[in-house]
Scaffold this active site. Structure first.
Site, PDB file in Angstrom:
ATOM      1  N   LEU A  35       6.302  -7.909  -2.273  1.00 11.93           N
ATOM      2  CA  LEU A  35       6.358  -8.487  -0.926  1.00 11.93           C
ATOM      3  C   LEU A  35       7.723  -8.326  -0.281  1.00 11.93           C
ATOM      4  CD1 LEU A  35       4.318 -11.757  -1.649  1.00 11.93           C
ATOM      5  CD2 LEU A  35       3.492  -9.543  -0.790  1.00 11.93           C
ATOM      6  N   HIS A  39       5.391  -8.443   5.001  1.00 10.13           N
ATOM      7  CA  HIS A  39       4.366  -9.373   4.507  1.00 10.13           C
ATOM      8  C   HIS A  39       4.700 -10.805   4.956  1.00 10.13           C
ATOM      9  CE1 HIS A  39       4.296  -6.162   1.250  1.00 10.13           C
ATOM     10  NE2 HIS A  39       3.047  -6.164   1.656  1.00 10.13           N
ATOM     11  N   GLN A  63      -8.638   1.801  -4.216  1.00  2.46           N
ATOM     12  CA  GLN A  63      -8.134   2.435  -2.999  1.00  2.46           C
ATOM     13  C   GLN A  63      -7.034   3.466  -3.274  1.00  2.46           C
ATOM     14  OE1 GLN A  63      -6.819  -1.499  -1.482  1.00  2.46           O
ATOM     15  NE2 GLN A  63      -5.052  -0.388  -0.683  1.00  2.46           N
ATOM     16  N   GLY A 149      -1.423  -6.219   8.981  1.00  7.32           N
ATOM     17  CA  GLY A 149      -0.324  -5.613   9.720  1.00  7.32           C
ATOM     18  C   GLY A 149      -0.772  -4.431  10.566  1.00  7.32           C
ATOM     19  N   LYS A 151       1.110  -2.074  11.077  1.00  9.05           N
ATOM     20  CA  LYS A 151       1.700  -0.924  10.382  1.00  9.05           C
ATOM     21  C   LYS A 151       0.606  -0.034   9.800  1.00  9.05           C
ATOM     22  CE  LYS A 151       4.203   0.935   6.733  1.00  9.05           C
ATOM     23  NZ  LYS A 151       3.256   0.879   5.664  1.00  9.05           N
ATOM     24  N   ASP A 152      -0.452  -0.684   9.267  1.00  8.66           N
ATOM     25  CA  ASP A 152      -1.591   0.063   8.719  1.00  8.66           C
ATOM     26  C   ASP A 152      -2.714   0.005   9.743  1.00  8.66           C
ATOM     27  OD1 ASP A 152      -0.574   0.618   5.857  1.00  8.66           O
ATOM     28  OD2 ASP A 152      -0.163  -1.493   6.155  1.00  8.66           O
ATOM     29  N   GLN A 155      -6.300   0.922   8.811  1.00  6.04           N
ATOM     30  CA  GLN A 155      -6.850  -0.130   7.952  1.00  6.04           C
ATOM     31  C   GLN A 155      -7.311  -1.320   8.800  1.00  6.04           C
ATOM     32  OE1 GLN A 155      -5.041  -1.459   4.108  1.00  6.04           O
ATOM     33  NE2 GLN A 155      -4.202  -3.096   5.348  1.00  6.04           N
ATOM     34  N   VAL A 178       7.044  -4.865  11.206  1.00  5.25           N
ATOM     35  CA  VAL A 178       8.446  -5.255  11.000  1.00  5.25           C
ATOM     36  C   VAL A 178       9.207  -4.015  10.529  1.00  5.25           C
ATOM     37  CG1 VAL A 178      10.010  -6.759   9.707  1.00  5.25           C
ATOM     38  CG2 VAL A 178       7.757  -7.600  10.399  1.00  5.25           C
ATOM     39  N   SER A 187       8.063  -1.100   3.980  1.00  3.98           N
ATOM     40  CA  SER A 187       6.929  -0.745   3.124  1.00  3.98           C
ATOM     41  C   SER A 187       7.337  -0.950   1.678  1.00  3.98           C
ATOM     42  CB  SER A 187       6.561   0.725   3.346  1.00  3.98           C
ATOM     43  OG  SER A 187       5.773   1.195   2.274  1.00  3.98           O
TER      44      SER A 187
HETATM   45  P1  AMP Z   1       0.164  -3.977   1.388  1.00  7.53           P
HETATM   46  O1  AMP Z   1       0.713  -4.923   0.371  1.00  7.53           O
HETATM   47  O2  AMP Z   1       1.017  -2.773   1.605  1.00  7.53           O
HETATM   48  O3  AMP Z   1      -1.284  -3.660   1.156  1.00  7.53           O
HETATM   49  O4  AMP Z   1       0.223  -4.739   2.769  1.00  7.53           O
HETATM   50  C1  AMP Z   1      -0.377  -5.998   2.929  1.00  7.53           C
HETATM   51  C2  AMP Z   1      -0.418  -6.330   4.393  1.00  7.53           C
HETATM   52  O5  AMP Z   1       0.903  -6.365   4.918  1.00  7.53           O
HETATM   53  C3  AMP Z   1      -1.203  -5.284   5.205  1.00  7.53           C
HETATM   54  O6  AMP Z   1      -1.976  -5.954   6.189  1.00  7.53           O
HETATM   55  C4  AMP Z   1      -0.092  -4.478   5.832  1.00  7.53           C
HETATM   56  O7  AMP Z   1      -0.479  -3.863   7.045  1.00  7.53           O
HETATM   57  C5  AMP Z   1       0.971  -5.540   6.055  1.00  7.53           C
HETATM   58  N1  AMP Z   1       2.290  -4.921   6.179  1.00  7.53           N
HETATM   59  C6  AMP Z   1       2.867  -4.039   5.313  1.00  7.53           C
HETATM   60  N2  AMP Z   1       4.068  -3.623   5.798  1.00  7.53           N
HETATM   61  C7  AMP Z   1       4.236  -4.244   6.989  1.00  7.53           C
HETATM   62  C8  AMP Z   1       5.264  -4.220   7.988  1.00  7.53           C
HETATM   63  N3  AMP Z   1       6.357  -3.468   7.862  1.00  7.53           N
HETATM   64  N4  AMP Z   1       5.098  -4.994   9.091  1.00  7.53           N
HETATM   65  C9  AMP Z   1       3.992  -5.764   9.250  1.00  7.53           C
HETATM   66  N5  AMP Z   1       2.987  -5.827   8.347  1.00  7.53           N
HETATM   67  C10 AMP Z   1       3.104  -5.074   7.233  1.00  7.53           C
END
Ligand code: AMP
Length: 287
Positions: A35, A39, A63, A149, A151-152, A155, A178, A187
């Site tokens: 995280l 997140h 995935q 997010g 960002k994805d 998704q 962010v 990321s």
């Molecule tokens: P992940 O752990 O990468 O699967 O991400 C979990 C959630 O956090 C997903 O909904 C992502 O889109 C979101 N997320 C990841 N990076 C960012 C970011 N830089 N800004 C905003 N949300 C993010």
């Protein structure tokens, strides 16, 4: 109070049934852990609007299209619990793979045309795996609102259609990306970049900004926008753009002519790390 760590489906169901019985609203933030502040901003939103905040941490094998990516994905539960604690999260649901998939799953969500382009094209089966695990998490936790997010972006589009098409009673909230001070989207995979790759990774955001500037100044030919943006990426060994596309914001299909809001999305390889990012862009209003 530190968040309560629950590792079983029966455990989290029982806990949430009791809080739901007391009339609490439940916010879910699904994550794969490792995280960071991206997140955390999802958790902040959930904390602001829901009485009970649940963060799920699950590195979903379904995935991952490359076994080495799954193997190398960072797993940092203790640090993750600290992040959740700082954000005032109530419950962390962190099941094992065996808990989520006690038998090899037979059924999966078919995401149709939503997976035809961008990451869907380059990571076969990825969004099918995402949609399947998100549906499972929504069934397990039954939240009022779930946070994802921007960002994805692809998704997020898949999840929005998933809940619409399957009548899942949950509100989906998108949260802005962010970024680091130089613009690189946060990321979990950024941790894998060495100093040089980190410096060069900004090429992705720069290319997207170039596309946005052209769209906002009235360039309507998507191929031309892409050509200009692609040309901003320095020609260096180890740096390569996997895709850079202009798509519509609902079904993520490529557009030829830009006459409304679009998403410009890209994936960049920096060494053996693959980074993705996107910007929503609008052409100037014609009066
Ligand atoms: P992940 O752990 O990468 O699967 O991400 C979990 C959630 O956090 C997903 O909904 C992502 O889109 C979101 N997320 C990841 N990076 C960012 C970011 N830089 N800004 C905003 N949300 C993010």
């Amino acid at each position: 109070m530190p968040p309560e760590l629950i590792e079983t489906i029966a455990g989290v169901r029982a806990r949430l049934a009791s809080v739901r019985g007391q009339g609490a609203s439940i916010g879910l933030v699904p994550t794969m852990g490792a995280l960071h502040a991206g997140h955390a901003s999802l958790m902040t939103m959930a904390r602001r609007h829901c009485s009970v905040v649940v963060v799920s941490i699950f590195v979903n094998p379904l995935q991952f299209d490359r076994p080495d990516d799954l193997r190398r994905y960072p797993r940092t539960l203790d640090a993750d619990l600290d992040v959740c604690n700082a954000q005032g999260v109530d419950i962390v649901f962190a099941p094992s793979v065996g808990e989520m998939y006690p038998v090899e799953p037979v059924c999966a969500v078919d995401i149709g045309v939503l997976g035809d382009h961008l990451c869907g094209r380059y990571r076969p089966g990825h969004f099918r795996g995402v949609a399947t695990v998100v549906l499972k998490l929504l069934q397990i936790t039954g939240p009022d609102t779930a946070y994802f997010g921007e960002k994805d972006a692809q998704q997020l589009a898949v999840v929005r259609r998933l809940v619409t098409d399957f009548n899942v009673p949950v509100r989906i909230e998108g949260v802005s990306t962010v970024r680091e001070p130089d613009g690189l989207a946060l990321s979990s995979r950024n941790a894998r970049l060495n100093a040089e790759e980190r410096r060069e990774a900004i090429a992705l955001y720069r290319a997207l900004q170039d596309a946005r500037a052209h769209i906002e100044s009235g360039m309507t030919d998507a191929a031309e926008v892409r050509r200009h943006a692609q040309a901003t990426v320095p020609l260096r060994a180890g740096l390569s753009m996997e895709y850079l596309e202009v798509v519509d914001p609902d079904l993520f299909q490529p557009v030829a002519r830009i006459d409304g809001p679009v998403i410009v999305a890209g994936a960049l390889w920096a060494g053996d790390t693959r980074l993705i990012d996107n910007l929503r862009c609008e052409p100037p209003k014609t009066s």
